[in-house]
Design a protein around this motif. Sequence first.
Motif, PDB file in Angstrom:
ATOM      1  N   LYS A   1     -18.397 -34.758 -35.488  1.00  0.00           N
ATOM      2  CA  LYS A   1     -18.376 -34.296 -36.879  1.00  0.00           C
ATOM      3  C   LYS A   1     -19.494 -34.889 -37.702  1.00  0.00           C
ATOM      4  CE  LYS A   1     -15.321 -34.165 -40.938  1.00  0.00           C
ATOM      5  NZ  LYS A   1     -13.954 -34.494 -41.438  1.00  0.00           N
ATOM      6  N   TRP A   2     -19.917 -36.140 -37.377  1.00  0.00           N
ATOM      7  CA  TRP A   2     -20.803 -36.863 -38.273  1.00  0.00           C
ATOM      8  C   TRP A   2     -22.219 -37.060 -37.749  1.00  0.00           C
ATOM      9  CZ3 TRP A   2     -18.583 -36.889 -42.732  1.00  0.00           C
ATOM     10  CH2 TRP A   2     -17.186 -36.972 -42.826  1.00  0.00           C
TER      11      TRP A   2
ATOM     12  N   LEU B   1     -20.237 -39.233 -50.593  1.00  0.00           N
ATOM     13  CA  LEU B   1     -19.426 -38.531 -49.596  1.00  0.00           C
ATOM     14  C   LEU B   1     -18.193 -39.328 -49.182  1.00  0.00           C
ATOM     15  CD1 LEU B   1     -22.258 -37.310 -47.162  1.00  0.00           C
ATOM     16  CD2 LEU B   1     -21.291 -36.096 -49.130  1.00  0.00           C
ATOM     17  N   PHE B   2     -18.220 -40.654 -49.414  1.00  0.00           N
ATOM     18  CA  PHE B   2     -17.155 -41.545 -48.959  1.00  0.00           C
ATOM     19  C   PHE B   2     -16.791 -42.512 -50.075  1.00  0.00           C
ATOM     20  CE2 PHE B   2     -19.947 -40.647 -45.318  1.00  0.00           C
ATOM     21  CZ  PHE B   2     -19.055 -40.047 -44.435  1.00  0.00           C
TER      22      PHE B   2
ATOM     23  N   TYR C   1     -22.039 -30.782 -45.159  1.00  0.00           N
ATOM     24  CA  TYR C   1     -21.445 -31.981 -45.765  1.00  0.00           C
ATOM     25  C   TYR C   1     -21.359 -31.884 -47.295  1.00  0.00           C
ATOM     26  CZ  TYR C   1     -22.459 -33.995 -41.163  1.00  0.00           C
ATOM     27  OH  TYR C   1     -22.518 -34.238 -39.819  1.00  0.00           O
ATOM     28  N   ARG C   2     -21.931 -30.837 -47.871  1.00  0.00           N
ATOM     29  CA  ARG C   2     -21.999 -30.787 -49.332  1.00  0.00           C
ATOM     30  C   ARG C   2     -20.628 -30.621 -49.993  1.00  0.00           C
ATOM     31  NH1 ARG C   2     -27.491 -27.020 -49.930  1.00  0.00           N
ATOM     32  NH2 ARG C   2     -28.880 -28.546 -48.896  1.00  0.00           N
ATOM     33  N   SER C   3     -19.686 -30.052 -49.257  1.00  0.00           N
ATOM     34  CA  SER C   3     -18.342 -29.894 -49.824  1.00  0.00           C
ATOM     35  C   SER C   3     -17.649 -31.245 -50.018  1.00  0.00           C
ATOM     36  CB  SER C   3     -17.491 -29.002 -48.915  1.00  0.00           C
ATOM     37  OG  SER C   3     -17.329 -29.602 -47.635  1.00  0.00           O
ATOM     38  N   LEU C   4     -18.177 -32.304 -49.407  1.00  0.00           N
ATOM     39  CA  LEU C   4     -17.579 -33.637 -49.523  1.00  0.00           C
ATOM     40  C   LEU C   4     -18.078 -34.395 -50.744  1.00  0.00           C
ATOM     41  CD1 LEU C   4     -17.846 -34.775 -45.782  1.00  0.00           C
ATOM     42  CD2 LEU C   4     -15.848 -33.812 -46.937  1.00  0.00           C
TER      43      LEU C   4
ATOM     44  N   HIS D   1     -14.724 -40.416 -54.944  1.00  0.00           N
ATOM     45  CA  HIS D   1     -13.853 -40.896 -53.867  1.00  0.00           C
ATOM     46  C   HIS D   1     -13.356 -42.290 -54.216  1.00  0.00           C
ATOM     47  CE1 HIS D   1     -15.035 -37.636 -51.085  1.00  0.00           C
ATOM     48  NE2 HIS D   1     -16.242 -37.762 -51.629  1.00  0.00           N
TER      49      HIS D   1
END
Length: 407
Positions: free
Chosen positions: A235-236, A261-262, A382-385, A389
């Motif tokens: 995935k990453w 993203l995190f 990854y842009r949807s993330l 957070h």
Amino acid sequence: MLKAISLFSGIGGLDFGFEAAGFETRVALELDATACATMRLNRDWAILEGDINSISSEDILSAAKLEPGEADVLIGGPPCQPFSKSSYWVNGDSLRLDDPRADTLTGYLRVLRDTRPKTFVLENVAGLAFKNKDEGLRLILESIQIINKEIGTNYVPRWKALNCADYGVPQRRERVFIVGARDGTEFNFPEPTHSDPELLAEDLFSPRLPYSTAWDALHDIPEPNDMSGLVVGGKWGDLLPTIPEGQNYLWHTNRNGGVPLFGWRTRYWSFLLKLSKRLPSWTIQAQPGSAIGPFHWNNRRLTFQELCRLQTFPDGLKMLAGRTEMQRMLGNAVPSLMAETLARQIRAELLGSPLKNPRLLLPKAQDHIPPPSPLATLPKKYRSLIGDHDDHPGTGKGKQAIQRSTV
């Protein structure tokens, strides 16, 4: 050549270091069949393949062609495991070392008792000496005193947690070493030879050198032609080229220069961790996940030759195992330069045979370090993330910790 008996030898990390310091491995004992095959591929040592508790001390001495008391050193790192099984025999009855229920630690101590080497080195993970969790360390020290009483030796064990980077290894790796001499001579651990360059800038009179870097170790290894097993997928994997050298997933949080993203510290430190040419490597993992580093600065997994260099193994070693087995064996090994450093100190202090030549396995510092490669743009997937957070709430406050506390 001085004579060594090696236990829990793996593929020879400790042995290669002692070899560089003028010791000959007269016998190596190892349970893992792949590790034994690898040792046979690279060295002509006598190798005993099997569980230490199923191989007698007499068989070990016979394979080494030695009598009790003739070995100059016994070396080995019993695999880390709970010590509760060992504690049953530490009540003054050292014959329990021969109990068939003995574990790896008691196996090592039994061989120490029976072979009576002039010196010994026992290596283990840094956690062996953690405060309030040092029952394993205390067990070892108490057990050696029992051995002294039974056979009339005078081993005085000295222990210390060492960061291998402080001795020129191009890798941050902490281990505990316990060293003792049969005649009671007390061992002094070698002084560090290297340090963080930022600390050295504050102390112009320090005799230490800057840390050896990943570039010092890997600079002359060409890019592999065959990328089999080296591509970071999952995935990453496609996110790795967007992370700078020396950074990890924290780059993509609201506290660093990437995109959020995190959450801060919501992943393991080694998640998407990339080597920097200007720093030592982080600890090589024995069983990394698909996105667990350290990864090469060229956004791929490290090759066998590169892993050997970061572990300061001698050049020219061969490996027949697949990627998973190879990584496991290398990740469990002791950096050979650390072993060479200790072996030289043992020769000088305990065996009266100092060496004057420089350490053979120390990487040569490189004057020119290339600049980092440009970062890739963030892939669309990854842009949807991107968003806000939550940070990790702190030690003992995460979801899994809370679940465990309510069970």
